[in-house]
Scaffold this motif. Structure first.
Motif, mmCIF file in Angstrom:
data_model
loop_
_atom_site.group_PDB
_atom_site.id
_atom_site.type_symbol
_atom_site.label_atom_id
_atom_site.label_comp_id
_atom_site.label_asym_id
_atom_site.label_seq_id
_atom_site.Cartn_x
_atom_site.Cartn_y
_atom_site.Cartn_z
ATOM 1 N N LEU A 56 0.835 -1.196 0.000
ATOM 2 C CA LEU A 56 0.000 0.000 0.000
ATOM 3 C C LEU A 56 0.874 1.251 0.000
ATOM 4 C CD1 LEU A 56 -2.874 1.124 0.093
ATOM 5 C CD2 LEU A 56 -2.817 0.841 2.578
ATOM 6 N N ALA A 57 1.946 1.230 0.764
ATOM 7 C CA ALA A 57 2.875 2.365 0.791
ATOM 8 C C ALA A 57 3.501 2.569 -0.585
ATOM 9 C CB ALA A 57 3.961 2.140 1.840
ATOM 10 N N GLU A 58 3.878 1.484 -1.229
ATOM 11 C CA GLU A 58 4.456 1.580 -2.572
ATOM 12 C C GLU A 58 3.434 2.179 -3.537
ATOM 13 O OE1 GLU A 58 7.163 1.427 -5.594
ATOM 14 O OE2 GLU A 58 7.562 0.972 -3.490
ATOM 15 N N PHE A 59 2.199 1.700 -3.465
ATOM 16 C CA PHE A 59 1.148 2.217 -4.342
ATOM 17 C C PHE A 59 0.918 3.711 -4.106
ATOM 18 C CE2 PHE A 59 -3.278 3.365 -5.083
ATOM 19 C CZ PHE A 59 -3.389 3.067 -6.430
ATOM 20 N N LYS A 60 0.883 4.117 -2.832
ATOM 21 C CA LYS A 60 0.628 5.511 -2.491
ATOM 22 C C LYS A 60 1.878 6.387 -2.635
ATOM 23 C CE LYS A 60 -2.724 6.939 -0.816
ATOM 24 N NZ LYS A 60 -3.879 7.627 -1.368
ATOM 25 N N GLN A 61 3.031 5.761 -2.928
ATOM 26 C CA GLN A 61 4.298 6.488 -3.017
ATOM 27 C C GLN A 61 4.553 7.239 -1.708
ATOM 28 O OE1 GLN A 61 6.647 6.614 -5.874
ATOM 29 N NE2 GLN A 61 5.540 4.690 -5.902
ATOM 30 N N ALA A 62 4.378 6.521 -0.600
ATOM 31 C CA ALA A 62 4.529 7.113 0.726
ATOM 32 C C ALA A 62 5.468 6.267 1.566
ATOM 33 C CB ALA A 62 3.163 7.215 1.402
ATOM 34 N N PRO A 64 6.652 3.801 4.255
ATOM 35 C CA PRO A 64 5.954 2.673 4.898
ATOM 36 C C PRO A 64 5.634 2.889 6.371
ATOM 37 C CG PRO A 64 7.727 1.868 3.511
ATOM 38 C CD PRO A 64 7.861 3.371 3.564
ATOM 39 N N SER A 65 6.492 3.579 7.121
ATOM 40 C CA SER A 65 6.200 3.801 8.538
ATOM 41 C C SER A 65 5.001 4.727 8.711
ATOM 42 C CB SER A 65 7.426 4.349 9.269
ATOM 43 O OG SER A 65 7.778 5.617 8.767
ATOM 44 N N THR A 66 4.861 5.697 7.827
ATOM 45 C CA THR A 66 3.711 6.596 7.874
ATOM 46 C C THR A 66 2.434 5.835 7.541
ATOM 47 O OG1 THR A 66 5.075 8.476 7.239
ATOM 48 C CG2 THR A 66 2.705 8.702 6.893
ATOM 49 N N VAL A 67 2.481 5.008 6.501
ATOM 50 C CA VAL A 67 1.303 4.228 6.106
ATOM 51 C C VAL A 67 0.946 3.242 7.210
ATOM 52 C CG1 VAL A 67 0.381 2.595 4.413
ATOM 53 C CG2 VAL A 67 1.684 4.592 3.651
ATOM 54 N N SER A 68 1.930 2.686 7.878
ATOM 55 C CA SER A 68 1.676 1.765 8.981
ATOM 56 C C SER A 68 0.927 2.473 10.109
ATOM 57 C CB SER A 68 2.995 1.194 9.492
ATOM 58 O OG SER A 68 2.763 0.311 10.551
ATOM 59 N N ARG A 69 1.337 3.687 10.432
ATOM 60 C CA ARG A 69 0.655 4.479 11.463
ATOM 61 C C ARG A 69 -0.776 4.792 11.039
ATOM 62 N NH1 ARG A 69 -0.578 9.492 11.810
ATOM 63 N NH2 ARG A 69 0.746 10.166 10.100
#
Length: 157
Positions: A56-62, A64-69
């Motif tokens: 999901l982080a890769e898809f959102k170009q964000a 990974p720690s932020t997407v995890s939060r």
């Protein structure tokens, strides 16, 4: 493109980004129990199905720690759930719950209502032309980000 036009376009993009927080604040979605940035994870999850946070982080170009939060916020709010990854039982995937589907729809409806208000005086053919050009622009920027080796690392979402 001439330098003057690229500068003008860049200025307008910065102007749009600056208005982003105020625009999001005008959405009438009620309290969904998660930050707006976390809620923006719901549409791809809804469209593509359960996925690992790293994907999901890769898809959102964000980051990974932020997407995890953000994913943790969604789970806490009952908008998403963690489930075992069938490909690797040690890993988990994030999936949208029924409440998450409803929240996603509320955000989509609020965004559409805001855009309808903003573009109320535009003729339909101009909205279509703008949408087509904006989509083409986004594809070009995404392609550049994927292929340009000088692209900086992802920013936090």
């Amino acid at each position: 493109m001439h330098e003057q036009e690229s500068t003008r376009l860049g200025d307008e993009i910065v102007r749009l980004v600056r208005m982003g927080a105020r625009f999001r604040g005008m959405f009438k979605t009620g309290d969904l129990g998660a930050e707006f940035s976390a809620l923006m994870l719901l549409p791809p999850l809804r469209a593509m199905g359960p996925m690992r946070v790293t994907d999901l982080a890769e898809f959102k170009q964000a980051d990974p720690s932020t997407v995890s939060r953000q994913a943790a916020q969604l789970v806490k709010a009952g908008l998403a759930r963690r489930e075992a990854d069938p490909a690797d039982g040690r890993a988990s995937r994030l999936a949208v719950t029924e409440a998450g589907v409803q929240a996603c729809e509320r955000v989509r409806e609020a965004r559409a209502a805001m855009l309808e208000r903003a573009l109320a005086d535009w003729p339909a053919e101009r909205i279509t032309a703008f949408t087509d050009l904006f989509e083409e622009f986004n594809h070009a920027v995404e392609a550049l980000l994927r292929t340009d080796p000088t692209t900086p690392p992802r920013e936090p979402a």
